[in-house]
Design a protein around this motif. Sequence first.
Motif, PDB file in Angstrom:
ATOM      1  N   SER A 296       0.830  -1.195   0.000  1.00  0.00           N
ATOM      2  CA  SER A 296       0.000   0.000   0.000  1.00  0.00           C
ATOM      3  C   SER A 296       0.875   1.259   0.000  1.00  0.00           C
ATOM      4  CB  SER A 296      -0.915   0.003   1.225  1.00  0.00           C
ATOM      5  OG  SER A 296      -1.685   1.183   1.266  1.00  0.00           O
ATOM      6  N   VAL A 297       0.623   2.146  -0.938  1.00  0.00           N
ATOM      7  CA  VAL A 297       1.357   3.410  -1.057  1.00  0.00           C
ATOM      8  C   VAL A 297       0.338   4.512  -1.313  1.00  0.00           C
ATOM      9  CG1 VAL A 297       3.088   4.702  -2.357  1.00  0.00           C
ATOM     10  CG2 VAL A 297       3.378   2.239  -2.007  1.00  0.00           C
ATOM     11  N   SER A 298       0.469   5.636  -0.633  1.00  0.00           N
ATOM     12  CA  SER A 298      -0.445   6.751  -0.872  1.00  0.00           C
ATOM     13  C   SER A 298      -0.046   7.468  -2.158  1.00  0.00           C
ATOM     14  CB  SER A 298      -0.416   7.738   0.301  1.00  0.00           C
ATOM     15  OG  SER A 298       0.800   8.465   0.307  1.00  0.00           O
ATOM     16  N   ILE A 299      -0.982   8.201  -2.731  1.00  0.00           N
ATOM     17  CA  ILE A 299      -0.664   8.925  -3.956  1.00  0.00           C
ATOM     18  C   ILE A 299       0.385  10.007  -3.701  1.00  0.00           C
ATOM     19  CG2 ILE A 299      -2.554  10.610  -3.721  1.00  0.00           C
ATOM     20  CD1 ILE A 299      -2.820  10.419  -6.838  1.00  0.00           C
ATOM     21  N   ASP A 300       0.380  10.600  -2.509  1.00  0.00           N
ATOM     22  CA  ASP A 300       1.388  11.620  -2.195  1.00  0.00           C
ATOM     23  C   ASP A 300       2.785  11.007  -2.119  1.00  0.00           C
ATOM     24  OD1 ASP A 300      -0.442  13.692  -2.127  1.00  0.00           O
ATOM     25  OD2 ASP A 300      -0.817  13.501   0.029  1.00  0.00           O
ATOM     26  N   GLU A 301       2.886   9.809  -1.538  1.00  0.00           N
ATOM     27  CA  GLU A 301       4.183   9.116  -1.484  1.00  0.00           C
ATOM     28  C   GLU A 301       4.646   8.745  -2.890  1.00  0.00           C
ATOM     29  OE1 GLU A 301       3.970   6.752   2.788  1.00  0.00           O
ATOM     30  OE2 GLU A 301       2.826   5.979   1.087  1.00  0.00           O
ATOM     31  N   PHE A 302       3.721   8.271  -3.693  1.00  0.00           N
ATOM     32  CA  PHE A 302       4.041   7.879  -5.066  1.00  0.00           C
ATOM     33  C   PHE A 302       4.467   9.096  -5.878  1.00  0.00           C
ATOM     34  CE2 PHE A 302       3.059   6.417  -9.389  1.00  0.00           C
ATOM     35  CZ  PHE A 302       3.592   5.133  -9.366  1.00  0.00           C
ATOM     36  N   LYS A 303       3.769  10.187  -5.698  1.00  0.00           N
ATOM     37  CA  LYS A 303       4.088  11.431  -6.408  1.00  0.00           C
ATOM     38  C   LYS A 303       5.474  11.937  -6.019  1.00  0.00           C
ATOM     39  CE  LYS A 303       2.083  16.025  -7.203  1.00  0.00           C
ATOM     40  NZ  LYS A 303       0.973  16.946  -6.818  1.00  0.00           N
ATOM     41  N   GLN A 304       5.798  11.865  -4.742  1.00  0.00           N
ATOM     42  CA  GLN A 304       7.126  12.303  -4.294  1.00  0.00           C
ATOM     43  C   GLN A 304       8.217  11.415  -4.884  1.00  0.00           C
ATOM     44  OE1 GLN A 304       7.856  15.150  -2.338  1.00  0.00           O
ATOM     45  NE2 GLN A 304       9.864  14.616  -3.194  1.00  0.00           N
ATOM     46  N   SER A 305       7.953  10.118  -4.958  1.00  0.00           N
ATOM     47  CA  SER A 305       8.912   9.202  -5.560  1.00  0.00           C
ATOM     48  C   SER A 305       9.141   9.528  -7.032  1.00  0.00           C
ATOM     49  CB  SER A 305       8.440   7.751  -5.420  1.00  0.00           C
ATOM     50  OG  SER A 305       8.408   7.349  -4.079  1.00  0.00           O
ATOM     51  N   LEU A 306       8.068   9.848  -7.740  1.00  0.00           N
ATOM     52  CA  LEU A 306       8.176  10.255  -9.140  1.00  0.00           C
ATOM     53  C   LEU A 306       9.057  11.491  -9.275  1.00  0.00           C
ATOM     54  CD1 LEU A 306       4.647  10.011 -10.818  1.00  0.00           C
ATOM     55  CD2 LEU A 306       6.776   9.117 -11.746  1.00  0.00           C
ATOM     56  N   SER A 307       8.780  12.480  -8.454  1.00  0.00           N
ATOM     57  CA  SER A 307       9.553  13.722  -8.485  1.00  0.00           C
ATOM     58  C   SER A 307      11.022  13.462  -8.205  1.00  0.00           C
ATOM     59  CB  SER A 307       8.974  14.710  -7.468  1.00  0.00           C
ATOM     60  OG  SER A 307       9.689  15.919  -7.474  1.00  0.00           O
ATOM     61  N   ASP A 308      11.307  12.668  -7.174  1.00  0.00           N
ATOM     62  CA  ASP A 308      12.701  12.361  -6.824  1.00  0.00           C
ATOM     63  C   ASP A 308      13.385  11.586  -7.945  1.00  0.00           C
ATOM     64  OD1 ASP A 308      12.245  13.578  -4.399  1.00  0.00           O
ATOM     65  OD2 ASP A 308      11.952  11.696  -3.296  1.00  0.00           O
ATOM     66  N   TYR A 309      12.670  10.637  -8.530  1.00  0.00           N
ATOM     67  CA  TYR A 309      13.265   9.791  -9.567  1.00  0.00           C
ATOM     68  C   TYR A 309      13.708  10.612 -10.768  1.00  0.00           C
ATOM     69  CZ  TYR A 309      13.774   6.182 -13.128  1.00  0.00           C
ATOM     70  OH  TYR A 309      14.276   5.378 -14.130  1.00  0.00           O
ATOM     71  N   PHE A 310      12.827  11.451 -11.276  1.00  0.00           N
ATOM     72  CA  PHE A 310      13.174  12.202 -12.482  1.00  0.00           C
ATOM     73  C   PHE A 310      14.117  13.359 -12.184  1.00  0.00           C
ATOM     74  CE2 PHE A 310       9.468   9.912 -14.092  1.00  0.00           C
ATOM     75  CZ  PHE A 310      10.009   9.442 -15.282  1.00  0.00           C
ATOM     76  N   SER A 311      14.119  13.842 -10.952  1.00  0.00           N
ATOM     77  CA  SER A 311      15.102  14.857 -10.565  1.00  0.00           C
ATOM     78  C   SER A 311      16.497  14.245 -10.488  1.00  0.00           C
ATOM     79  CB  SER A 311      14.725  15.469  -9.211  1.00  0.00           C
ATOM     80  OG  SER A 311      13.503  16.155  -9.290  1.00  0.00           O
ATOM     81  N   ASN A 312      16.575  13.064  -9.914  1.00  0.00           N
ATOM     82  CA  ASN A 312      17.879  12.407  -9.742  1.00  0.00           C
ATOM     83  C   ASN A 312      18.391  11.776 -11.027  1.00  0.00           C
ATOM     84  OD1 ASN A 312      17.828  13.079  -7.012  1.00  0.00           O
ATOM     85  ND2 ASN A 312      16.818  11.172  -6.435  1.00  0.00           N
ATOM     86  N   GLU A 313      17.475  11.469 -11.960  1.00  0.00           N
ATOM     87  CA  GLU A 313      17.894  10.845 -13.211  1.00  0.00           C
ATOM     88  C   GLU A 313      18.761  11.784 -14.049  1.00  0.00           C
ATOM     89  OE1 GLU A 313      15.646   7.828 -16.185  1.00  0.00           O
ATOM     90  OE2 GLU A 313      14.935   9.889 -16.305  1.00  0.00           O
ATOM     91  N   ASN A 314      18.529  13.063 -13.898  1.00  0.00           N
ATOM     92  CA  ASN A 314      19.312  14.064 -14.628  1.00  0.00           C
ATOM     93  C   ASN A 314      20.238  14.774 -13.641  1.00  0.00           C
ATOM     94  OD1 ASN A 314      20.095  16.594 -15.927  1.00  0.00           O
ATOM     95  ND2 ASN A 314      18.612  16.064 -17.498  1.00  0.00           N
ATOM     96  N   THR A 315      21.540  14.631 -13.824  1.00  0.00           N
ATOM     97  CA  THR A 315      22.513  15.186 -12.870  1.00  0.00           C
ATOM     98  C   THR A 315      22.515  16.709 -12.843  1.00  0.00           C
ATOM     99  OG1 THR A 315      24.238  15.040 -14.564  1.00  0.00           O
ATOM    100  CG2 THR A 315      24.031  13.179 -13.037  1.00  0.00           C
ATOM    101  N   SER A 316      21.995  17.335 -13.891  1.00  0.00           N
ATOM    102  CA  SER A 316      21.985  18.802 -13.946  1.00  0.00           C
ATOM    103  C   SER A 316      20.635  19.384 -13.545  1.00  0.00           C
ATOM    104  CB  SER A 316      22.336  19.287 -15.358  1.00  0.00           C
ATOM    105  OG  SER A 316      21.361  18.864 -16.294  1.00  0.00           O
TER     106      SER A 316
END
Length: 246
Positions: free
Chosen positions: A192-212
């Motif tokens: 079970s994951v809340s949409i807010d947790e999932f949304k934060q994970s999305l944000s972190d993932y795509f932020s970290n995927e690009n080093t710049s």
Amino acid sequence: MLCIHNTHTDAWFNLAAEEYLLKNFSEDIFMLWQNEPAVVIGKYQNIRAETDIEYARQKRIRLARRYSGGGAVYHDMGNLNLTFIENSNQIRSSVFTESIIRFLEHYGLHARSDERQGLTIDGLKISGSAQAIHKRRMLHHATLLFSTDLEILDRALQPSPEYTGGEVTAHPYYVPSVKSPVTNLADKLPVSVSIDEFKQSLSDYFSNENTSSEPYEFTCHDLEEIRLLRNKKYADVNWIFNTYTL
């Protein structure tokens, strides 16, 4: 890459924000956002063929037409929207689709892409996408159904009762949606994951995927220009109902 966590939930504002970022920035951009209930149709669609307008009015579902092509989608706060903008004169949808697939794998979800760069899990659609190019800037945006009300989605994405199909003859460029059975990611997650947790994970993932990558917030000038475009174009019934040539 500029990473924008957009907290606005007005569909007209958010569609205007995409066009504004596409045409007025030179940086690569990732934006994550949500909408209050809305049916968003592609630029070249007939709104009466894609949604029951009276049902939408009764349910206070906003009607909107986006800058890109593609089919009609239903948004609510259980749906997440991802926008990617980069300097390119070619559509590179598969790059972004594969990135979303890799993200979902972190949650034990195994998605597959189709010929339209939509995503399915166990044969059920969880994401649709559309694209647009302006000069040498490319926009790719995608939805992710997380906990959307699928009953309302199905009902809202039905033709208006008065629609006869005759408009297609007068406007042969109208693009009909390709309907697919859908599901929510929340129903497929092993934990079970809340949409807010999932949304934060999305944000972190795509932020970290690009080093710049760096966070970006709309300035007062940005907000003024976006609201101007919202009111002048996206909230205009002439744009929404295509009463003039696109």
